[in-house]
Design a protein around this motif. Structure first.
Motif, PDB file in Angstrom:
ATOM      1  N   GLY A 233     -14.130  37.491  59.489  1.00  0.00           N
ATOM      2  CA  GLY A 233     -12.978  36.688  59.233  1.00  0.00           C
ATOM      3  C   GLY A 233     -13.091  35.352  58.378  1.00  0.00           C
ATOM      4  N   ILE A 234     -14.131  35.336  57.789  1.00  0.00           N
ATOM      5  CA  ILE A 234     -14.557  34.331  57.135  1.00  0.00           C
ATOM      6  C   ILE A 234     -14.420  34.270  55.388  1.00  0.00           C
ATOM      7  N   ALA A 235     -13.439  33.295  55.195  1.00  0.00           N
ATOM      8  CA  ALA A 235     -13.069  33.199  53.678  1.00  0.00           C
ATOM      9  C   ALA A 235     -14.334  32.706  52.848  1.00  0.00           C
ATOM     10  N   TYR A 236     -14.646  33.084  51.807  1.00  0.00           N
ATOM     11  CA  TYR A 236     -15.650  32.804  50.655  1.00  0.00           C
ATOM     12  C   TYR A 236     -15.101  33.161  49.442  1.00  0.00           C
ATOM     13  N   ALA A 237     -15.618  31.982  48.607  1.00  0.00           N
ATOM     14  CA  ALA A 237     -15.456  31.845  46.897  1.00  0.00           C
ATOM     15  C   ALA A 237     -16.150  32.964  46.520  1.00  0.00           C
ATOM     16  N   THR A 238     -15.429  33.446  45.303  1.00  0.00           N
ATOM     17  CA  THR A 238     -16.145  34.668  44.734  1.00  0.00           C
ATOM     18  C   THR A 238     -16.725  34.160  43.523  1.00  0.00           C
ATOM     19  N   PRO A 239     -17.372  34.931  42.658  1.00  0.00           N
ATOM     20  CA  PRO A 239     -18.337  34.418  41.669  1.00  0.00           C
ATOM     21  C   PRO A 239     -17.120  34.286  40.571  1.00  0.00           C
ATOM     22  N   ASP A 240     -15.957  35.072  40.670  1.00  0.00           N
ATOM     23  CA  ASP A 240     -14.894  34.525  39.758  1.00  0.00           C
ATOM     24  C   ASP A 240     -14.277  33.524  39.829  1.00  0.00           C
ATOM     25  N   ASP A 241     -14.146  32.942  41.051  1.00  0.00           N
ATOM     26  CA  ASP A 241     -13.649  31.811  41.508  1.00  0.00           C
ATOM     27  C   ASP A 241     -14.498  30.446  40.876  1.00  0.00           C
ATOM     28  N   GLU A 242     -15.864  30.717  41.120  1.00  0.00           N
ATOM     29  CA  GLU A 242     -16.866  29.926  40.589  1.00  0.00           C
ATOM     30  C   GLU A 242     -16.844  29.972  39.139  1.00  0.00           C
ATOM     31  N   ALA A 243     -16.645  30.852  38.417  1.00  0.00           N
ATOM     32  CA  ALA A 243     -16.575  30.918  37.112  1.00  0.00           C
ATOM     33  C   ALA A 243     -15.471  30.110  36.403  1.00  0.00           C
ATOM     34  N   GLU A 244     -14.159  30.212  36.968  1.00  0.00           N
ATOM     35  CA  GLU A 244     -13.229  29.699  36.763  1.00  0.00           C
ATOM     36  C   GLU A 244     -13.176  28.038  36.679  1.00  0.00           C
ATOM     37  N   VAL A 245     -13.720  27.719  37.942  1.00  0.00           N
ATOM     38  CA  VAL A 245     -13.965  26.374  38.026  1.00  0.00           C
ATOM     39  C   VAL A 245     -14.863  25.778  36.937  1.00  0.00           C
ATOM     40  N   ARG A 246     -16.024  26.100  37.177  1.00  0.00           N
ATOM     41  CA  ARG A 246     -17.422  25.771  36.526  1.00  0.00           C
ATOM     42  C   ARG A 246     -17.090  25.764  35.153  1.00  0.00           C
ATOM     43  N   GLY A 247     -16.733  26.883  34.611  1.00  0.00           N
ATOM     44  CA  GLY A 247     -16.663  27.444  33.200  1.00  0.00           C
ATOM     45  C   GLY A 247     -17.995  27.259  32.449  1.00  0.00           C
ATOM     46  N   ASP A 248     -17.900  26.386  31.434  1.00  0.00           N
ATOM     47  CA  ASP A 248     -19.214  26.078  30.624  1.00  0.00           C
ATOM     48  C   ASP A 248     -19.518  24.767  30.941  1.00  0.00           C
ATOM     49  N   LYS A 249     -19.094  24.058  31.868  1.00  0.00           N
ATOM     50  CA  LYS A 249     -19.166  22.450  32.287  1.00  0.00           C
ATOM     51  C   LYS A 249     -20.868  22.204  32.936  1.00  0.00           C
ATOM     52  N   VAL A 250     -21.325  23.099  33.407  1.00  0.00           N
ATOM     53  CA  VAL A 250     -22.449  22.988  34.124  1.00  0.00           C
ATOM     54  C   VAL A 250     -23.497  24.378  33.663  1.00  0.00           C
ATOM     55  N   VAL A 251     -24.433  24.138  32.665  1.00  0.00           N
ATOM     56  CA  VAL A 251     -25.056  25.179  32.285  1.00  0.00           C
ATOM     57  C   VAL A 251     -26.491  24.990  32.137  1.00  0.00           C
ATOM     58  N   ALA A 252     -27.380  25.695  32.896  1.00  0.00           N
ATOM     59  CA  ALA A 252     -28.734  25.452  32.605  1.00  0.00           C
ATOM     60  C   ALA A 252     -29.144  25.612  31.380  1.00  0.00           C
ATOM     61  N   ARG A 253     -30.210  24.727  30.959  1.00  0.00           N
ATOM     62  CA  ARG A 253     -30.732  24.697  29.506  1.00  0.00           C
ATOM     63  C   ARG A 253     -32.162  24.167  29.787  1.00  0.00           C
ATOM     64  N   PRO A 254     -33.046  24.621  28.697  1.00  0.00           N
ATOM     65  CA  PRO A 254     -34.485  24.446  28.708  1.00  0.00           C
ATOM     66  C   PRO A 254     -34.422  23.035  28.635  1.00  0.00           C
ATOM     67  N   ILE A 255     -35.573  22.292  29.202  1.00  0.00           N
ATOM     68  CA  ILE A 255     -36.205  20.976  28.717  1.00  0.00           C
ATOM     69  C   ILE A 255     -37.456  20.982  27.934  1.00  0.00           C
ATOM     70  N   ASP A 256     -37.615  20.328  26.906  1.00  0.00           N
ATOM     71  CA  ASP A 256     -38.902  20.452  26.251  1.00  0.00           C
ATOM     72  C   ASP A 256     -39.868  19.917  26.966  1.00  0.00           C
ATOM     73  N   GLY A 257     -41.091  20.816  27.222  1.00  0.00           N
ATOM     74  CA  GLY A 257     -42.182  20.329  27.881  1.00  0.00           C
ATOM     75  C   GLY A 257     -42.298  20.716  29.332  1.00  0.00           C
ATOM     76  N   ILE A 258     -41.091  21.136  29.908  1.00  0.00           N
ATOM     77  CA  ILE A 258     -40.993  21.436  31.448  1.00  0.00           C
ATOM     78  C   ILE A 258     -40.710  22.601  31.576  1.00  0.00           C
ATOM     79  N   GLY A 259     -41.211  23.470  32.228  1.00  0.00           N
ATOM     80  CA  GLY A 259     -40.941  24.954  32.450  1.00  0.00           C
ATOM     81  C   GLY A 259     -40.200  25.087  33.867  1.00  0.00           C
ATOM     82  N   ARG A 260     -39.125  25.976  33.715  1.00  0.00           N
ATOM     83  CA  ARG A 260     -38.532  26.141  34.850  1.00  0.00           C
ATOM     84  C   ARG A 260     -39.152  26.965  36.090  1.00  0.00           C
TER      85      ARG A 260
END
Length: 323
Positions: free
Chosen positions: A219-246
């Motif tokens: 009976g534990i509520a949890y946010a869904t990936p759709d909830d996350e996508a709606e809130v985060r949108g394209d505001k926090v998007v991982a991008r490469p950094i020159d010279g640093i491999g992820r």
């Protein structure tokens, strides 16, 4: 108000750096080579757009505290109790950590506890250096009083976090967001064990499907990936950094550093615990928990388990549980 960031690694270092850039009083608490580099050279924050060295005060242990101090805990969950032991229980604690067990652990000793759901892809490529990979904001943080609600301090923390480079929002149901993040973090052990080998996606989905059944039974509520996508949108998007491999995620990084410990007891192990409490079998998450701990204990390299070996171990545990 001064923010004391306990565990100024990838996540804690980014939060501390952004608070410092926003004009706030910050103290970073670190240890070992990372502390020595921070003390000597300052904190170098690298993002997809910039590189800046910040002169942020640093310590390698407890310091005299003030009434207006806020402790920001950004250690791994297995280090929570030891990390907070030297600090005054009169201070508020902000748990900027994965998992859902930290807030309750902290509440046993500290009266004012705040949960944070952290979306912030970052790593430490070298001592004293933090690479924050997301843009246009380095991360999004949901903040709420534990076990629920929002108060004046949580509102102030959100305002301060949002002044430079981070998005923050008050969430009276912060633990719902953290349980949703927990489902995402079940991938950590899979990635740490087999990397991005064939079969990773299927193994992760098996772990998450098992976990969703457990949370629904509990009976534990949890946010869904759709909830996350709606809130985060394209505001926090991982991008490469020159010279640093992820590299990989936090559990991968724990094995790569041969630290001797890993967070699996508080990620996959949380699902195992709930499954035992509510009578739901969890062979996938139990196998992941056990094997991730074994790899950490034996200091085995990340990504070195053949996927067919992991699948066979899961099948063996599933069969044993059905007898």
């Amino acid at each position: 108000m001064r923010y004391i960031v306990i565990g100024a690694g990838a996540v804690g270092g980014t939060i501390g750096a952004r608070l410092h850039q926003g004009g706030h009083d910050v103290l970073l608490v670190a240890r070992g080579a990372h502390y020595e580099a921070l003390r000597r050279d300052g904190l170098r924050l690298i993002t997809p757009e910039s590189s800046e060295t910040l002169d942020v005060p640093t310590a390698d242990g407890p310091v005299p505290t003030r009434d207006d101090d806020v402790l920001v805990l950004a250690t791994k969950s297995q280090d929570t109790i030891a990390a907070l032991a030297p600090w005054s229980p009169d201070l508020p604690v902000v748990c900027a950590q994965n998992g859902v067990a930290n807030e309750r652990m902290v509440l046993r000793r500290f009266e004012r506890v705040y949960g944070v759901c952290v979306w912030l892809p970052a790593q430490i490529p070298a001592p004293g250096v933090v690479a924050a990979h997301a843009r246009p904001y380095s991360g999004m943080l949901h903040v709420g009083r534990y076990p629920q609600g929002v108060d004046d301090l949580s509102e102030q923390i959100v305002t301060d976090l949002g002044k430079h480079g981070l998005l923050a929002r008050t969430s009276p149901d912060v633990m719902r967001w953290k349980y949703g993040k927990l489902l995402g973090n079940l991938n950590n052990a899979v990635e740490a064990l087999i990397g991005h080998a064939p079969g990773q996606v299927e193994l992760v989905e098996s772990a998450r499907s098992e976990a969703r059944a457990v949370l629904e039974r509990a009976g534990i509520a949890y946010a869904t990936p759709d909830d996350e996508a709606e809130v985060r949108g394209d505001k926090v998007v991982a991008r490469p950094i020159d010279g640093i491999g992820r590299g990989g995620g936090s559990s991968w990084q724990s094995l790569a550093r041969a630290s001797g410990s890993i967070e699996a007891d508080y990620l996959n192990g949380e699902i195992v615990l709930l499954g035992r409490e509510h009578g739901v079998p969890t062979p996938v998450n139990e196998t992941l928990r056990r094997e991730a701990n074994r790899y950490a204990r034996e200091k085995l390299p990340p990504g070195s388990m053949p996927p067919e070996t992991l699948r066979a171990l899961i099948d063996e545990r599933s069969a044993a549980g059905s007898r």
